[in-house]
Design a protein around this motif. Structure first.
Motif, PDB file in Angstrom:
ATOM      1  N   HIS B 255       4.707   5.598  -6.319  1.00 47.03           N
ATOM      2  CA  HIS B 255       3.604   5.655  -5.349  1.00 47.03           C
ATOM      3  C   HIS B 255       2.274   5.150  -5.894  1.00 47.03           C
ATOM      4  CE1 HIS B 255       5.309   8.358  -2.040  1.00 47.03           C
ATOM      5  NE2 HIS B 255       6.321   8.007  -2.813  1.00 47.03           N
ATOM      6  N   ALA B 256       2.044   5.329  -7.191  1.00 48.25           N
ATOM      7  CA  ALA B 256       0.716   5.002  -7.738  1.00 48.25           C
ATOM      8  C   ALA B 256       0.390   3.512  -7.549  1.00 48.25           C
ATOM      9  CB  ALA B 256       0.656   5.383  -9.213  1.00 48.25           C
ATOM     10  N   GLY B 257       1.375   2.657  -7.818  1.00 49.41           N
ATOM     11  CA  GLY B 257       1.159   1.216  -7.669  1.00 49.41           C
ATOM     12  C   GLY B 257       0.829   0.869  -6.228  1.00 49.41           C
ATOM     13  N   ASN B 258       1.565   1.424  -5.283  1.00 43.12           N
ATOM     14  CA  ASN B 258       1.304   1.151  -3.861  1.00 43.12           C
ATOM     15  C   ASN B 258      -0.084   1.630  -3.457  1.00 43.12           C
ATOM     16  OD1 ASN B 258       3.809   0.020  -3.314  1.00 43.12           O
ATOM     17  ND2 ASN B 258       4.753   2.018  -2.927  1.00 43.12           N
ATOM     18  N   ALA B 259      -0.456   2.822  -3.943  1.00 37.66           N
ATOM     19  CA  ALA B 259      -1.779   3.364  -3.607  1.00 37.66           C
ATOM     20  C   ALA B 259      -2.867   2.452  -4.152  1.00 37.66           C
ATOM     21  CB  ALA B 259      -1.912   4.775  -4.178  1.00 37.66           C
ATOM     22  N   LEU B 260      -2.664   1.919  -5.354  1.00 40.30           N
ATOM     23  CA  LEU B 260      -3.675   1.024  -5.943  1.00 40.30           C
ATOM     24  C   LEU B 260      -3.756  -0.302  -5.190  1.00 40.30           C
ATOM     25  CD1 LEU B 260      -3.203   1.718  -9.755  1.00 40.30           C
ATOM     26  CD2 LEU B 260      -5.321   1.984  -8.440  1.00 40.30           C
ATOM     27  N   VAL B 261      -2.592  -0.824  -4.804  1.00 39.21           N
ATOM     28  CA  VAL B 261      -2.565  -2.073  -4.032  1.00 39.21           C
ATOM     29  C   VAL B 261      -3.299  -1.870  -2.706  1.00 39.21           C
ATOM     30  CG1 VAL B 261      -1.078  -3.663  -2.744  1.00 39.21           C
ATOM     31  CG2 VAL B 261      -0.479  -3.023  -5.091  1.00 39.21           C
ATOM     32  N   ALA B 262      -2.985  -0.767  -2.013  1.00 45.48           N
ATOM     33  CA  ALA B 262      -3.627  -0.486  -0.723  1.00 45.48           C
ATOM     34  C   ALA B 262      -5.130  -0.315  -0.894  1.00 45.48           C
ATOM     35  CB  ALA B 262      -3.015   0.775  -0.112  1.00 45.48           C
ATOM     36  N   ALA B 263      -5.526   0.444  -1.917  1.00 41.81           N
ATOM     37  CA  ALA B 263      -6.959   0.675  -2.149  1.00 41.81           C
ATOM     38  C   ALA B 263      -7.671  -0.633  -2.490  1.00 41.81           C
ATOM     39  CB  ALA B 263      -7.139   1.691  -3.273  1.00 41.81           C
ATOM     40  N   ASN B 264      -7.026  -1.475  -3.269  1.00 49.04           N
ATOM     41  CA  ASN B 264      -7.634  -2.751  -3.658  1.00 49.04           C
ATOM     42  C   ASN B 264      -7.815  -3.670  -2.444  1.00 49.04           C
ATOM     43  OD1 ASN B 264      -8.656  -4.491  -5.708  1.00 49.04           O
ATOM     44  ND2 ASN B 264      -6.790  -5.723  -5.531  1.00 49.04           N
ATOM     45  N   LEU B 265      -6.815  -3.703  -1.569  1.00 48.40           N
ATOM     46  CA  LEU B 265      -6.912  -4.524  -0.353  1.00 48.40           C
ATOM     47  C   LEU B 265      -7.996  -3.981   0.576  1.00 48.40           C
ATOM     48  CD1 LEU B 265      -3.132  -5.161   0.397  1.00 48.40           C
ATOM     49  CD2 LEU B 265      -4.802  -6.849  -0.403  1.00 48.40           C
ATOM     50  N   TYR B 266      -8.055  -2.655   0.646  1.00 49.03           N
ATOM     51  CA  TYR B 266      -9.029  -2.012   1.533  1.00 49.03           C
ATOM     52  C   TYR B 266     -10.456  -2.222   1.031  1.00 49.03           C
ATOM     53  CZ  TYR B 266     -11.162   1.576   4.459  1.00 49.03           C
ATOM     54  OH  TYR B 266     -11.958   2.239   5.363  1.00 49.03           O
ATOM     55  N   ALA B 267     -10.593  -2.314  -0.284  1.00 54.75           N
ATOM     56  CA  ALA B 267     -11.934  -2.448  -0.873  1.00 54.75           C
ATOM     57  C   ALA B 267     -12.674  -3.657  -0.332  1.00 54.75           C
ATOM     58  CB  ALA B 267     -11.829  -2.541  -2.393  1.00 54.75           C
ATOM     59  N   ASP B 268     -11.959  -4.724   0.003  1.00 55.21           N
ATOM     60  CA  ASP B 268     -12.603  -5.932   0.506  1.00 55.21           C
ATOM     61  C   ASP B 268     -12.818  -5.894   2.018  1.00 55.21           C
ATOM     62  OD1 ASP B 268     -12.735  -7.001  -2.004  1.00 55.21           O
ATOM     63  OD2 ASP B 268     -10.729  -7.914  -1.858  1.00 55.21           O
ATOM     64  N   ALA B 269     -12.230  -4.907   2.676  1.00 57.42           N
ATOM     65  CA  ALA B 269     -12.388  -4.820   4.130  1.00 57.42           C
ATOM     66  C   ALA B 269     -13.677  -4.087   4.475  1.00 57.42           C
ATOM     67  CB  ALA B 269     -11.202  -4.079   4.747  1.00 57.42           C
ATOM     68  N   ARG B 270     -14.213  -4.334   5.669  1.00 60.14           N
ATOM     69  CA  ARG B 270     -15.431  -3.643   6.087  1.00 60.14           C
ATOM     70  C   ARG B 270     -15.034  -2.491   7.022  1.00 60.14           C
ATOM     71  NH1 ARG B 270     -16.107  -8.873   6.496  1.00 60.14           N
ATOM     72  NH2 ARG B 270     -15.879  -8.851   8.757  1.00 60.14           N
ATOM     73  N   GLY B 271     -14.424  -1.495   6.441  1.00 62.31           N
ATOM     74  CA  GLY B 271     -14.022  -0.325   7.202  1.00 62.31           C
ATOM     75  C   GLY B 271     -12.564  -0.373   7.633  1.00 62.31           C
ATOM     76  N   ALA B 272     -12.111   0.750   8.167  1.00 59.80           N
ATOM     77  CA  ALA B 272     -10.700   0.911   8.513  1.00 59.80           C
ATOM     78  C   ALA B 272     -10.248  -0.042   9.612  1.00 59.80           C
ATOM     79  CB  ALA B 272     -10.435   2.350   8.929  1.00 59.80           C
ATOM     80  N   LEU B 273     -11.080  -0.178  10.672  1.00 55.56           N
ATOM     81  CA  LEU B 273     -10.671  -1.042  11.788  1.00 55.56           C
ATOM     82  C   LEU B 273     -10.609  -2.499  11.360  1.00 55.56           C
ATOM     83  CD1 LEU B 273     -12.557   0.664  14.759  1.00 55.56           C
ATOM     84  CD2 LEU B 273     -10.093   0.662  14.288  1.00 55.56           C
ATOM     85  N   ALA B 274     -11.576  -2.873  10.514  1.00 56.90           N
ATOM     86  CA  ALA B 274     -11.567  -4.255  10.013  1.00 56.90           C
ATOM     87  C   ALA B 274     -10.329  -4.497   9.158  1.00 56.90           C
ATOM     88  CB  ALA B 274     -12.844  -4.515   9.210  1.00 56.90           C
ATOM     89  N   ALA B 275      -9.933  -3.450   8.411  1.00 53.29           N
ATOM     90  CA  ALA B 275      -8.745  -3.584   7.549  1.00 53.29           C
ATOM     91  C   ALA B 275      -7.476  -3.741   8.374  1.00 53.29           C
ATOM     92  CB  ALA B 275      -8.623  -2.379   6.624  1.00 53.29           C
ATOM     93  N   LEU B 276      -7.530  -3.259   9.608  1.00 51.98           N
ATOM     94  CA  LEU B 276      -6.351  -3.359  10.479  1.00 51.98           C
ATOM     95  C   LEU B 276      -6.349  -4.647  11.316  1.00 51.98           C
ATOM     96  CD1 LEU B 276      -6.188   0.350  11.694  1.00 51.98           C
ATOM     97  CD2 LEU B 276      -4.511  -0.796  10.229  1.00 51.98           C
ATOM     98  N   GLU B 277      -7.415  -5.430  11.157  1.00 48.06           N
ATOM     99  CA  GLU B 277      -7.540  -6.662  11.945  1.00 48.06           C
ATOM    100  C   GLU B 277      -6.357  -7.597  11.641  1.00 48.06           C
ATOM    101  OE1 GLU B 277     -11.468  -8.313  11.651  1.00 48.06           O
ATOM    102  OE2 GLU B 277     -10.793 -10.237  12.444  1.00 48.06           O
ATOM    103  N   GLY B 278      -5.761  -8.131  12.687  1.00 47.78           N
ATOM    104  CA  GLY B 278      -4.649  -9.060  12.523  1.00 47.78           C
ATOM    105  C   GLY B 278      -3.311  -8.386  12.292  1.00 47.78           C
ATOM    106  N   ILE B 279      -3.297  -7.065  12.451  1.00 47.35           N
ATOM    107  CA  ILE B 279      -2.044  -6.324  12.191  1.00 47.35           C
ATOM    108  C   ILE B 279      -0.957  -6.688  13.216  1.00 47.35           C
ATOM    109  CG2 ILE B 279      -2.517  -4.221  13.555  1.00 47.35           C
ATOM    110  CD1 ILE B 279      -1.411  -2.653  11.101  1.00 47.35           C
ATOM    111  N   ASP B 280      -1.407  -7.079  14.448  1.00 48.56           N
ATOM    112  CA  ASP B 280      -0.439  -7.416  15.501  1.00 48.56           C
ATOM    113  C   ASP B 280       0.493  -8.547  15.073  1.00 48.56           C
ATOM    114  OD1 ASP B 280      -1.655  -5.509  16.913  1.00 48.56           O
ATOM    115  OD2 ASP B 280      -2.482  -6.815  18.496  1.00 48.56           O
ATOM    116  N   ALA B 281      -0.075  -9.471  14.316  1.00 53.78           N
ATOM    117  CA  ALA B 281       0.724 -10.622  13.882  1.00 53.78           C
ATOM    118  C   ALA B 281       1.916 -10.185  13.036  1.00 53.78           C
ATOM    119  CB  ALA B 281      -0.147 -11.583  13.090  1.00 53.78           C
TER     120      ALA B 281
END
Lengths: 124, 288
Positions: B255-281
């Motif tokens: 789990h630790a690796g996945n949590a770090l990957v998710a946190a790292n990706l989220y760090a560049d997003a401007r909030g939760a909704l922005a991080a979900l942008e394009g999820i439909d694709a």
């Protein structure tokens, strides 16, 4: 309705959660959480507790200072106190007990051990 | 009156010869004497028989009482036997119940231990994934190692994108800046990052170092090692690995690796909704 109320004082949210889980296994007990010694004193001032479970190493006010304050408080001077800490040496244990703690549990905690100590102290 | 006077009178009053009269008289007297003797004998015998009868009646009464008493004793013996059997049955039942109680106690202790272990795993998973900050994930990882495993000194390494080296990103009991960059494949930690296989000493009390840790866990993301968690020492009161420690090692490794990957990706997003942008694709839900 709970017959006993317990105050859990622990700065680590995950340890606090683990302690709450453990204490929830005991029927007739309600648990109040505090993040450090000062938060604990505020909660002790507002209610009557039958047991205090506290960590030693905490910011603002550590567990040993909290034990001293509780023992000088008229309402809670006789309340049983369980100290929880990462320190396992006999000296630390003696220091905590000399200050008035009733029992001592070292981390990592085992819920069955916590439950047993609480039952002993509350005579359940 | 003398015998001679009686004989004279008899002669005067009877026509029978004197000898016959005397003989008759003698006979009568003897008869009467014998009758008296017989009567007395019968009376004596009667008294003896009466006494014997009374004795027999007493004996009979005593024997009847004895029989009644024997019956009572036999009843009591039967009752004692029955009670003894009942007692033995109760003792057997009590032993069985005691055994059941002991088994229940053992089972209850096992259940409490399992609940505790599950609580540990839940808390570890919950706290690892409820922060989307890289620093937060590292801090919580260290806290989990310290609070749940009992690690006194530990370090976390992340591999560089090329996968050739790993640098320390977090530690407890030692400064991160004091830790060296490791080469993947070299040393215990490097080997674990290369193989993806955990390396855990059986005895945690042997006291290792970060060069020779007592436990090294690979941090895996989709079966690929991305880093490692190393435990150099545990607190002195921890005498052995608990069963849940091995489960926690598995959980942290996966789990630790996945949590770090998710946190790292989220760090560049401007909030939760922005991080979900394009999820439909990614879900094939696009309306366009």
């Amino acid at each position: 309705m709970a017959d006993f109320s317990c105050l859990v004082v622990e700065d680590s949210p995950m340890m606090r959660q683990l302690l709450v889980f453990a204490l929830a296994r005991i029927k007739r007990i309600s648990v109040t959480e505090a993040e450090d010694g000062v938060d604990a004193l505020r909660k002790l001032a507002g209610a009557r507790f039958d047991l205090v479970v506290t960590d030693i190493n905490m910011p603002i006010m550590d567990g040993l200072k909290l034990v001293k304050r509780i023992r000088s408080d008229e309402t809670h001077k006789d309340v049983p106190i369980i100290i929880i800490t990462t320190e396992g040496s006999t000296e630390d244990r003696q220091r905590a007990m000399a200050l008035g703690a009733n029992a001592y549990i070292t981390k990592p905690i085992q819920a069955p051990q916590v439950i047993q100590k609480v039952k002993e102290l509350l005579q359940l | 009156m003398s015998d001679e006077e009686q004989e004279g009178r008899d002669r005067r009053t009877s026509d029978a010869p004197v000898d016959l009269s005397r003989e008759r008289e003698t006979f009568v007297r003897q008869f009467l004497r014998k009758g008296v003797e017989l009567t007395e004998s019968l009376l004596v015998e009667n008294r003896a028989l009466v006494a014997k009868l009374e004795q027999l009646e007493r004996e009979n009464t005593r024997l009847r009482a004895q029989i009644a008493s024997d019956d009572a004793i036999r009843d009591l013996i039967r009752k004692i036997d029955s009670l003894e059997a009942e007692r033995n049955e109760l003792l057997t039942r009590s032993t069985e119940l005691e055994e059941t109680r002991r088994e229940s106690e053992v089972r209850n202790d096992q259940i409490e231990q399992e609940l505790h272990d599950l609580a540990n795993l839940y808390i570890a998973s919950h706290h690892l994934h409820t922060t989307l900050s890289v620093r937060g994930v590292i801090q919580r990882l260290i806290e989990l190692l310290q609070q749940l495993i009992g690690a006194e000194q530990c370090a976390i390494y992340l591999m560089d994108p090329a996968g050739g080296a790993a640098r320390p990103v977090g530690a407890d009991g030692v400064e991160v800046s004091d830790l060296p960059v490791l080469q993947v494949g070299e040393g215990p930690i490097g080997e674990v990052m290369m193989t993806g296989l955990a390396r855990i000493q059986d005895d945690p009390t042997i006291g290792g170092t970060l060069e020779e840790p007592i436990a090294v866990l690979p941090m895996m993301v989709r079966e690929q090692p991305v880093g490692a968690i190393a435990v150099a020492r545990v607190f002195e009161q921890k005498s052995r690995w608990a069963a849940v420690d091995h489960e926690l090692f598995k959980l942290l490794g996966s789990h630790a690796g996945n949590a770090l990957v998710a946190a790292n990706l989220y760090a560049d997003a401007r909030g939760a909704l922005a991080a979900l942008e394009g999820i439909d694709a990614h879900l094939n839900l696009s309306n366009s």
